[in-house]
Enzyme design. Structure first.
Site: not given
Lengths: 406, 280
Positions: A115, A93, A382
């Site tokens: 968010e 991210k 991830s």
């Protein structure tokens, strides 16, 4: 013929998917972001600043690691892990969060909102905002806050305000609604750092562009280690940013097969899942047209997954496009399969994966044994699993007491 | 037929034509269909008409109303809990229409439920039930071609929103294809009651009014007679939503709730009905 660089079109569409289904009050802000991004994305100074931060702040390139014992265990394809879990803040991210915060700064915005579902995007955004001394507000569903409590604390440590969202299913979808409400109210001074390859144009494109570094590095690293391209790529798909990040660079290389793994929850038949390609139909949610889990009346369905980051009713429009084009295959892993993948990776490789990534691992456990030993497979790891301790403890309380459960 | 053409057979066009000839402004209530109940919604619509409402915006519930504040969001949730679906909603439209031949009804919603039910199919059913137009919050002009064609075919109006952030170029695009009236958002933000208008509001509204060939009404945040008066001095009418909807969510017997809603509506309608001498 696949030509990834031509998508999305000028309207933000990937074939019939995507677009810009936003309330009028947001449209000028989306247009502003789109035109600003078009100017800046190839600007050498911007690229140099981003590359510098990715290298020294994030720690890129992330390693491509040969998972020797997992490979032995499966007894088929040679399995590599793309270690996005080793990035600063523990997931992919941060690639997007840093990029978007740099854009926001250059646009003159003073305030950052985002968010978050699993909390990884919230932590990444709070981190990037702290790095640049910007005000930061993160919206998070109260259900997700409960199951990802460590990440809530991390965001607060980083100076962000975390707002608990109590509407709807109190998960990612509702956090996005609340962030949009904030943005339309503070449109002048605020940039909304969207965290996945979702939402109205230009977000799916921008997020993909900041995540495609994953696949570009993978190609270089694989050529170095094996002298050729991988044969199979596997990634989990919530909104789809880590998956498109790994896949994008390989879309025009026909020998590379790709599988996206959705959250099968308690099984498709139970109705408690987040597998949009299994139970979803065409719809419009939060700015984009794509597959949406919904009722026959067009009300958005409540989703379920053991992993907060995959627990969302729609899927990135670019994924829908490549599914139609039969370029990317999609499947799902259930909660139980993901938890099994989680434990296997812990014991076989000494790596605790995020429950999201564990869905990809679960599929590898099914796919790799069927493939020959000459096949090269890359799994996008991830994120790391520290945030998921409570969920895993609740699901398997006997773990850690005896230390032998498999 | 261009988006701005007017057909006196359409109740929305007829209402604004009548208001113009009378030198009055439009009062447009927004209510959530099915809250507090279906028969109550029908009764409330008819009361509002009797008190002087000119157009009714009837909210079709959506589970994820991202442009709405807490009040309209809560009302949508309540309506869904109470079982409002396409059949129930259109039943209410039909019941209002049976008792009121003239009150224009705008179906106010988000795109997904209407898309799922079938844009053309639902528009046909809405028309047959007695609706006169659509407003879909998350369907901007760039994405509206198909719905605009359907509305044109069925002589329904498609109402667009414009906001203080809307650029002159976007406003031109919206005015080119929008019909019925333009709903101008008084401020950036979500629906809900507010005390004042944002800076530059008057100037922006005056510019929008000058550019528009269709009537322009203002909504978002209007809850007092003074605000209705201020808005009506600058454009063709006012929309009041949350101030009414909030009261329909209270835990009160219907006769008391209804009396309170009527008192509030009467106070808000009066300033719109002060006769203004026509300019031309």
């Amino acid at each position: 013929m696949i030509s990834p660089a031509s998508l999305p079109d000028a309207w933000g569409r990937f074939g019939p998917y995507g677009g810009k289904f936003a309330p009028e009050v947001l449209m000028p802000a989306l247009e502003e972001l789109e035109s600003f991004y078009a100017q800046i994305k190839d600007d050498p100074a911007f690229k140099a600043e981003l590359d510098g931060l990715l290298k020294d702040f994030v720690g890129r390139p992330s390693p491509l690691y040969f998972a020797e014992r997992l490979t032995e265990y499966c007894g088929g394809a040679k399995i590599y892990l793309k270690r996005e879990d080793l990035n600063h803040t523990g997931a992919h991210k941060i690639n997007n969060a840093i990029g978007q915060v740099l854009i926001a700064r250059r646009m003159g915005k003073k305030r950052i909102i985002a968010e978050t579902g699993a909390g990884q995007h919230g932590v990444a955004t709070a981190t990037a905002a702290a790095r640049f001394g910007m005000e930061c507000v993160i919206y998070m569903g109260s259900v997700d806050m409960a199951r990802q409590a460590p990440n809530v604390f991390r965001m607060r440590l980083l100076g962000a305000t975390v707002v608990s969202v109590e509407s709807g299913s109190k998960t990612l979808k509702d956090a996005i609604n609340e962030a949009i409400r904030d943005w339309v109210t503070r449109i002048g001074d605020t940039h909304y750092v969207f965290g996945s390859a979702l939402g109205p144009h230009p977000y799916p494109m921008i997020v993909r562009d900041f995540q495609k570094v994953i696949g570009e590095e993978t190609e270089r690293q694989m050529l170095e280690k094996e002298g050729r391209l991988p044969d199979h790529l596997v990634a989990c798909v919530g909104g789809g940013s880590n998956a498109i990040g790994l896949f994008y660079n390989f879309l025009d290389k026909p020998s590379v097969k790709m599988v996206g793994v959705e959250a099968g929850g308690e099984g498709i038949a139970s109705g408690r899942h987040a597998a949009r390609f299994e139970g979803g139909v065409l719809g419009i949610l939060q700015g984009a047209r794509s597959y949406v889990l919904q009722t026959a009346q067009g009300q958005i369905a409540e989703t379920h997954s053991v992993s907060a980051g995959l627990d969302y009713a729609s899927i990135g429009p670019e994924h829908a496009y490549y599914r139609d084009a039969k370029r990317i295959e999609y499947t799902y892993a259930t909660d139980d399969e993901a938890l099994d993948g989680f434990h296997k990776l812990c014991r076989l490789e000494g790596i605790i994966p995020a429950l999201e990534s564990a869905h990809a691992v679960a599929h590898v456990l099914k796919l790799a044994p069927k493939l020959g030993k000459d096949q090269l497979m890359v799994v996008n790891l991830s994120g790391r699993g520290d945030k998921d301790m409570q969920t895993v403890m609740d699901a398997a309380p006997y773990m850690g007491q005896h230390g032998s459960a498999q | 037929m261009s988006g701005t053409s007017v057909n006196p057979a359409n109740r929305i066009d007829a209402a604004f034509a009548r208001l113009k000839s009378e030198g009055k402004k439009a009062f447009i209530p927004y209510i959530a269909a099915g809250v507090p109940g279906n028969t109550e919604t029908v009764e409330l619509a008819l009361s509002l008409e009797k008190l002087g409402a000119d157009v009714l915006e009837l909210g079709y519930p959506f589970s994820d109303p991202m442009a709405d504040g807490v009040v309209n969001q809560a009302a949508a949730t309540r309506a869904l809990e109470l079982g409002v679906d396409d059949a129930v909603y259109l039943g209410m439209v039909r019941d209002i229409r049976a008792k009121s031949p003239d009150l224009p009804i705008v179906v106010f919603s988000y795109l997904n439920p209407i898309f799922r039910l079938g844009l053309r199919d639902f528009a046909l059913r809405a028309k047959a039930a007695g609706a006169d137009g659509f407003l879909l919050v998350d369907m901007p002009v760039e994405e509206a071609d198909e719905m605009l064609a359907i509305c044109k075919e069925l002589d329904l109006r498609f109402i667009f929103l414009a906001a203080p952030t809307t650029t002159p170029e976007r406003l031109d695009k919206i005015l080119e294809v929008g019909s019925g009236f333009l709903y101008y958002i008084s401020r950036t933000g979500i629906t809900g009651e507010q005390t004042g208008f944002q800076e530059g509001f008057e100037k922006k509204l005056t510019a929008v009014k000058a550019a528009a060939k269709i009537p322009v009404v203002v909504g978002f945040g209007i809850s007092t007679p003074d605000q209705v008066r201020a808005v009506c001095a600058l454009c063709d009418g006012a929309v009041v939503g949350s101030a009414l909807v909030r009261r329909t969510l209270e835990n009160k017997p219907w006769p008391a709730m209804r009396a309170e809603l009527e008192t509030l509506a009467a106070s808000l309608i009066a300033p719109a009905k002060v006769v203004i001498k026509a300019k031309s």
